[in-house]
Write an enzyme that holds these catalytic residues in place. Sequence first.
Site, PDB file in Angstrom:
ATOM      1  N   SER A 126      86.696  40.056 -54.861  1.00  0.00           N
ATOM      2  CA  SER A 126      87.579  39.820 -55.876  1.00  0.00           C
ATOM      3  C   SER A 126      87.112  41.380 -55.806  1.00  0.00           C
ATOM      4  O   SER A 126      85.822  42.539 -55.963  1.00  0.00           O
ATOM      5  CB  SER A 126      87.642  38.942 -57.087  1.00  0.00           C
ATOM      6  OG  SER A 126      88.286  39.749 -58.015  1.00  0.00           O
ATOM      7  N   TYR A 150      81.907  35.474 -64.110  1.00  0.00           N
ATOM      8  CA  TYR A 150      82.478  34.996 -62.696  1.00  0.00           C
ATOM      9  C   TYR A 150      82.602  36.391 -61.216  1.00  0.00           C
ATOM     10  O   TYR A 150      81.886  36.524 -60.952  1.00  0.00           O
ATOM     11  CB  TYR A 150      84.153  34.514 -62.862  1.00  0.00           C
ATOM     12  CG  TYR A 150      84.894  34.619 -61.800  1.00  0.00           C
ATOM     13  CD1 TYR A 150      85.397  34.250 -60.942  1.00  0.00           C
ATOM     14  CD2 TYR A 150      85.532  35.721 -61.330  1.00  0.00           C
ATOM     15  CE1 TYR A 150      85.798  34.498 -59.212  1.00  0.00           C
ATOM     16  CE2 TYR A 150      86.614  36.389 -60.315  1.00  0.00           C
ATOM     17  CZ  TYR A 150      86.558  35.662 -59.230  1.00  0.00           C
ATOM     18  OH  TYR A 150      87.127  35.944 -58.450  1.00  0.00           O
ATOM     19  N   LYS A 154      80.517  36.730 -57.428  1.00  0.00           N
ATOM     20  CA  LYS A 154      81.554  37.606 -56.748  1.00  0.00           C
ATOM     21  C   LYS A 154      80.107  39.119 -56.529  1.00  0.00           C
ATOM     22  O   LYS A 154      79.937  38.866 -55.298  1.00  0.00           O
ATOM     23  CB  LYS A 154      82.344  38.326 -56.767  1.00  0.00           C
ATOM     24  CG  LYS A 154      83.628  37.061 -57.080  1.00  0.00           C
ATOM     25  CD  LYS A 154      83.626  36.853 -55.613  1.00  0.00           C
ATOM     26  CE  LYS A 154      84.470  35.052 -56.011  1.00  0.00           C
ATOM     27  NZ  LYS A 154      84.467  34.189 -54.737  1.00  0.00           N
ATOM     28  N   TYR A 178      90.069  40.633 -52.580  1.00  0.00           N
ATOM     29  CA  TYR A 178      91.503  40.707 -53.340  1.00  0.00           C
ATOM     30  C   TYR A 178      91.379  41.464 -54.277  1.00  0.00           C
ATOM     31  O   TYR A 178      91.093  41.313 -55.278  1.00  0.00           O
ATOM     32  CB  TYR A 178      91.874  39.120 -53.503  1.00  0.00           C
ATOM     33  CG  TYR A 178      91.230  37.935 -52.332  1.00  0.00           C
ATOM     34  CD1 TYR A 178      91.046  38.564 -50.560  1.00  0.00           C
ATOM     35  CD2 TYR A 178      91.069  36.708 -52.795  1.00  0.00           C
ATOM     36  CE1 TYR A 178      90.563  37.553 -49.691  1.00  0.00           C
ATOM     37  CE2 TYR A 178      90.105  35.947 -51.926  1.00  0.00           C
ATOM     38  CZ  TYR A 178      90.366  36.286 -50.250  1.00  0.00           C
ATOM     39  OH  TYR A 178      89.988  35.030 -49.769  1.00  0.00           O
TER      40      TYR A 178
HETATM   41  C1  UD1 Z   1      92.132  37.984 -63.713  1.00  0.00           C
HETATM   42  C2  UD1 Z   1      90.803  38.347 -63.442  1.00  0.00           C
HETATM   43  C3  UD1 Z   1      90.439  38.867 -62.110  1.00  0.00           C
HETATM   44  C4  UD1 Z   1      90.188  37.691 -61.234  1.00  0.00           C
HETATM   45  C5  UD1 Z   1      92.124  37.516 -61.421  1.00  0.00           C
HETATM   46  C6  UD1 Z   1      92.195  36.049 -60.099  1.00  0.00           C
HETATM   47  C7  UD1 Z   1      90.310  38.970 -66.156  1.00  0.00           C
HETATM   48  C8  UD1 Z   1      89.713  39.473 -66.599  1.00  0.00           C
HETATM   49  N1  UD1 Z   1      90.387  39.348 -64.452  1.00  0.00           N
HETATM   50  O1  UD1 Z   1      92.518  38.724 -63.098  1.00  0.00           O
HETATM   51  O2  UD1 Z   1      88.883  38.790 -62.154  1.00  0.00           O
HETATM   52  O3  UD1 Z   1      90.079  37.717 -60.079  1.00  0.00           O
HETATM   53  O4  UD1 Z   1      92.453  36.987 -62.177  1.00  0.00           O
HETATM   54  O5  UD1 Z   1      93.525  35.634 -60.297  1.00  0.00           O
HETATM   55  O6  UD1 Z   1      91.097  37.775 -66.120  1.00  0.00           O
HETATM   56  N2  UD1 Z   1      98.664  39.258 -68.563  1.00  0.00           N
HETATM   57  C9  UD1 Z   1     100.049  38.927 -69.733  1.00  0.00           C
HETATM   58  N3  UD1 Z   1     100.320  38.018 -70.262  1.00  0.00           N
HETATM   59  C10 UD1 Z   1      99.731  36.184 -69.405  1.00  0.00           C
HETATM   60  C11 UD1 Z   1      98.672  36.729 -67.993  1.00  0.00           C
HETATM   61  C12 UD1 Z   1      98.479  38.176 -67.599  1.00  0.00           C
HETATM   62  O7  UD1 Z   1     100.158  40.112 -70.285  1.00  0.00           O
HETATM   63  O8  UD1 Z   1      99.905  35.304 -69.810  1.00  0.00           O
HETATM   64  C13 UD1 Z   1      98.865  40.028 -68.022  1.00  0.00           C
HETATM   65  C14 UD1 Z   1      97.418  41.042 -67.857  1.00  0.00           C
HETATM   66  O9  UD1 Z   1      97.152  41.412 -69.228  1.00  0.00           O
HETATM   67  C15 UD1 Z   1      97.248  41.742 -66.803  1.00  0.00           C
HETATM   68  C16 UD1 Z   1      98.076  41.487 -65.557  1.00  0.00           C
HETATM   69  O10 UD1 Z   1      99.152  40.445 -66.413  1.00  0.00           O
HETATM   70  O11 UD1 Z   1      97.745  43.102 -67.572  1.00  0.00           O
HETATM   71  C17 UD1 Z   1      97.691  40.077 -64.804  1.00  0.00           C
HETATM   72  O12 UD1 Z   1      97.022  39.788 -65.188  1.00  0.00           O
HETATM   73  P1  UD1 Z   1      96.133  38.015 -64.177  1.00  0.00           P
HETATM   74  O13 UD1 Z   1      97.142  37.963 -63.914  1.00  0.00           O
HETATM   75  O14 UD1 Z   1      95.556  37.581 -65.350  1.00  0.00           O
HETATM   76  O15 UD1 Z   1      95.233  39.519 -63.268  1.00  0.00           O
HETATM   77  P2  UD1 Z   1      93.761  40.072 -63.862  1.00  0.00           P
HETATM   78  O16 UD1 Z   1      93.438  40.045 -65.557  1.00  0.00           O
HETATM   79  O17 UD1 Z   1      93.808  41.224 -63.166  1.00  0.00           O
END
Ligand code: UD1
Length: 336
Positions: A126, A150, A154, A178
């Site tokens: 990841s 987590y 990795k 990924y």
């Molecule tokens: C997260 C994990 C990452 C993991 C990946 C798996 C964290 C810090 N990182 O990535 O280690 O490999 O998932 O897919 O959790 N967001 C919102 N509202 C929501 C959900 C997300 O605003 O309800 C925003 C987040 O703040 C971020 C973006 O959307 O800016 C992507 O979030 P998310 O899909 O959870 O992925 P990551 O945080 O990048």
Amino acid sequence: MAHKVLLTGGAGFIGSHTYVALKNAGYDAIIVDNFSNARRDVTDRLEIITGAPVECIEGDVLDGVLLDRIFAEHTIDAVIHYAALKAVGESMGKPLDYLNTNIAGLYSLLDAMQRADVFTLVFSSSATVYGQPDHLPVDEAAPRGFNNPYGYTKLVCEQSLEQISAADDRWAFGVLRYFNPVGAHETGLIGEDPNDIPNNLVPYIAKVATGEQDQLSVWGDDYDTPDGTGIRDYIHVTDLARGHVQSLDALLKSRQGHVVNLGTGTGYSVLEVVKAYERAAGRALPYRIAPRRPGDVACVYGDTKLARELLGFEAELGLDDMCASSWNWVSRRKNT
Ligand code: UD1
């Protein structure tokens, strides 16, 4: 004879899409999955998509006896290892589960592979191993670290594979980092199907679009990004699945291991993803701005050069394809 590949966790989101990509590329495949985060009807759906029976064994990678039996009963040439836990928040509450499943699970699998004389493995890593990178796009030589159990698992898995391949040249490992996999198969028959309320952005937006959740919380609009919301490198799961096939092709051909990013190289903000999903679903999706989520970084997107050079891999599908295929999947799923 076609090469036969064992997919651990092959009934899950990325594994099921890779199953289809492998079959399309002429590989034979067999799944082992404990169904902790996959639906049982995935195999029926894979049979519809591929038009052929699916071999799927229920079981856990920590069960060495089961793995020995699978390797004894099938001529397996290579393994793609997905079976792992992947929710950052959950890993902080259940660190031992994460260490056991992700690290001990890998060791159990490697032990069984060694007993069976199978030395080719593609491993799901990841971009979490980069934390907040110093420079963007982040390339594979960037420093690694971790912020939660987590991410730690990795990193330890990657380092373990490095130690093994440095000491024993029978092994060939493809380590795939990924970025953010989203979207679903074009048939709408398989896709991401979280058991609980999703933590990740696109599955959550999908639940708002289907009406199962009232509104999205946008975790922070005060980041140092053009619209203030977090930026990520979203990659269509179909592209990601093809990346695994290309990784396997390269390992089987050259026996040279590789560590590569799988992303598109383009970052999109949370609000850009919301807008794209609105276009796909054909309606406005309610959201509110909420405080930052602890542990989130502002902006991450990957350098895609090495994957192109080593594997010939290039993502083909864009954000609108990702949202349209996700919407196709969740809107059908709701009605079945
Ligand atoms: C997260 C994990 C990452 C993991 C990946 C798996 C964290 C810090 N990182 O990535 O280690 O490999 O998932 O897919 O959790 N967001 C919102 N509202 C929501 C959900 C997300 O605003 O309800 C925003 C987040 O703040 C971020 C973006 O959307 O800016 C992507 O979030 P998310 O899909 O959870 O992925 P990551 O945080 O990048």
